[in-house]
Design an enzyme around this catalytic site. Structure first.
Site, PDB file in Angstrom:
ATOM      1  CE  LYS A  52      -3.444 -20.606   2.305  1.00  0.00           C
ATOM      2  NZ  LYS A  52      -3.162 -22.002   2.658  1.00  0.00           N
ATOM      3  CG  HIS A 443      -0.886   6.136  -9.967  1.00  0.00           C
ATOM      4  ND1 HIS A 443       0.372   5.619  -9.735  1.00  0.00           N
ATOM      5  CD2 HIS A 443      -0.941   7.329  -9.314  1.00  0.00           C
ATOM      6  CE1 HIS A 443       1.055   6.478  -8.993  1.00  0.00           C
ATOM      7  NE2 HIS A 443       0.276   7.524  -8.716  1.00  0.00           N
TER       8      HIS A 443
END
Length: 462
Positions: A52, A443
């Site tokens: 990573k 949203h």
């Protein structure tokens, strides 16, 4: 010869072994942790963490080179210093390893034993040439090692495995990656983004862990645009020429390709570390691969006081699974013969590519035709994905027809690692598609794509 008696002997001080030790002690048993190699776990030394770190450097380089579309222009060139990249990878890797080693150092000295263990019989271990351990029960947590086929072994130090990559002092110029599984894709893409010319060669059409044909085909197209990707290559020859390797292979398009590389990175799978345990000295039943035949629910080998956990059983080579299995094996070993099934969590696997790949629950290949419906979403027109210019991806969610429960998903797309956790929690809670759709969705977020896929599945169930 020193002789020790204990309740539980754990062979291997990796993620599974450390978890088994702690669980056995918590259950009130005397336990000894035996390790012949370096401490620090596969994840910290050569797995999750250093990979990573390399991927993070690759993402930084990629983002720096792709700002023009936002109206942000970097004057001049982006320079990647391979030595600095690898110096940070190794420095931070050593820091993570240090945390694990510190934990081992804090254990009572009498609970630790250095040396490679082998069985003399079911309850007696020889450790090195100095100690014998009589144990009422044994946990095998010896981990796994990369597979290196003979063709590539002949290349000497020009053939490497992922363990070797994280000891590099600098980045090479050309690398062939053999294997298109998770490790091959993660490291192949990271190296390519750091300026290495990469060819990833698979043999069986794999694209990471994906089994859903449509999602797999989509992922193949995406990665083929980022580096040379041949998931159906047949390597015919690998020849060392001083400090180079000449590869000859037939591509999936039946084209004969000859190319030269600095290294061949072999990511062709891993095998359990059991060869040195002298299991033939035990009464355990062994399978064709020399692994103990065991009960996957309890991790017990037959009716014997031997348990096998983590990568050593060759089933789920993931850190969280190894830790869970170690905990279960350690508890059962301490309480033997009163063993219980190990608690299993919802299956979840992630490839840290870009776009990310994730799978939760049942795989497409394992589902019975007509027993489920599929909900789909493309991330190409998904709002937040387009805002970030990360709008590549295809997701399939699977819903059981009879119960309306969510049973699994496979996808490639942005923020896959985070959506995977939401779905794994939903699966473990046994939520229906109706209950999932009643959950809040903010949203604009990429999770709205998940809602789109769930809605499509819901329509198909009407």
């Amino acid at each position: 010869m020193n002789t020790i008696k204990t309740d539980v002997a754990i062979i291997g001080a990796g993620s599974a072994g450390l978890s088994a030790y702690r669980a056995a002690k918590a259950a009130g048993a005397a336990a000894i942790l035996i390790e012949g190699g370096a401490h620090g776990t596969t994840c910290a030394r050569v797995g999750c963490m250093p990979s990573k770190l390399l991927i993070a450097a690759a993402e930084a380089a990629h983002h720096a080179m792709h700002t023009d579309a936002f109206g942000v222009h970097i004057e001049g060139t982006v320079r990647i210093d391979g030595r600095e990249v690898m110096a940070r990878v190794k420095s931070e890797r050593d820091r993570f390893v240090g945390f694990v080693v510190a934990g081992v150092d804090a254990m009572p000295g009498a609970d630790k034993l250095s040396g490679y263990a082998r069985f003399i019989d079911d309850n007696l271990l020889q450790v090195g040439e100095h100690t014998r351990v009589h144990a009422k029960s044994v946990v095998i947590a010896t981990g796994s090692s990369p597979v290196m086929p003979a063709m590539y072994r002949a290349l000497g130090n020009r053939a490497v495995v992922n363990d070797d990559v994280f000891s590099w002092d600098d980045l090479p110029k050309r690398v062939a990656v053999i294997g298109a599984g998770v490790i091959g894709l993660e490291l192949g893409q990271a190296l390519a983004r750091l300026g290495v010319r990469v060819s990833v060669l698979g043999a069986r059409g794999r694209v990471g862990p994906l089994t859903d044909p449509e999602v797999r085909n989509y992922a193949e197209r995406v990665f083929s645009e980022a580096f040379r990707f041949e998931p159906r290559a047949q390597v015919q020859a690998a020849v060392r020429d001083v400090d180079e390797v000449r590869l000859r292979y037939v591509s999936g398009a039946d084209e004969l390709v000859e190319d030269t590389f600095d290294y061949v990175l072999v990511a062709a799978g891993r095998k359990p570390n059991v060869a040195g345990l002298a299991l033939h000295n035990t009464s355990l039943e062994l399978d064709a691969n020399g692994l103990p035949v065991y009960d996957a629910s309890t991790l017990q080998a037959g009716a014997h006081p031997v348990f096998i956990a983590g990568d050593a059983n060759g089933v789920l080579p993931l850190l969280h699974e190894a830790a869970d299995e170690g905990r279960g094996a350690g508890t059962n070993a301490a309480r033997y013969p009163n063993v219980e099934p190990v608690e299993r969590r919802a299956p979840i696997s992630i490839a840290f590519t870009d776009p990310g790949i994730a799978m939760v629950g049942a795989r497409h290949v394992d589902l019975t035709a007509e027993s489920f419906v599929t909900g789909e979403v493309s991330f190409e027109d998904q709002g937040r994905s387009r805002v970030m210019l990360r709008n590549r991806g295809l997701m399939h969610v699977y819903v059981d027809r009879a119960s309306r429960r969510f049973v699994g998903a496979e996808w490639i797309g942005p923020e896959a690692e985070h959506i995977a956790h939401l779905l794994a929690w939903a699966l473990q809670m046994k939520l229906t598609i109706d209950e999932m759709l009643r959950m809040p969705f903010y949203h604009p977020v990429v999770e709205e794509g998940l809602r789109t896929a769930l809605r499509e599945a819901e329509v198909k169930l009407r």
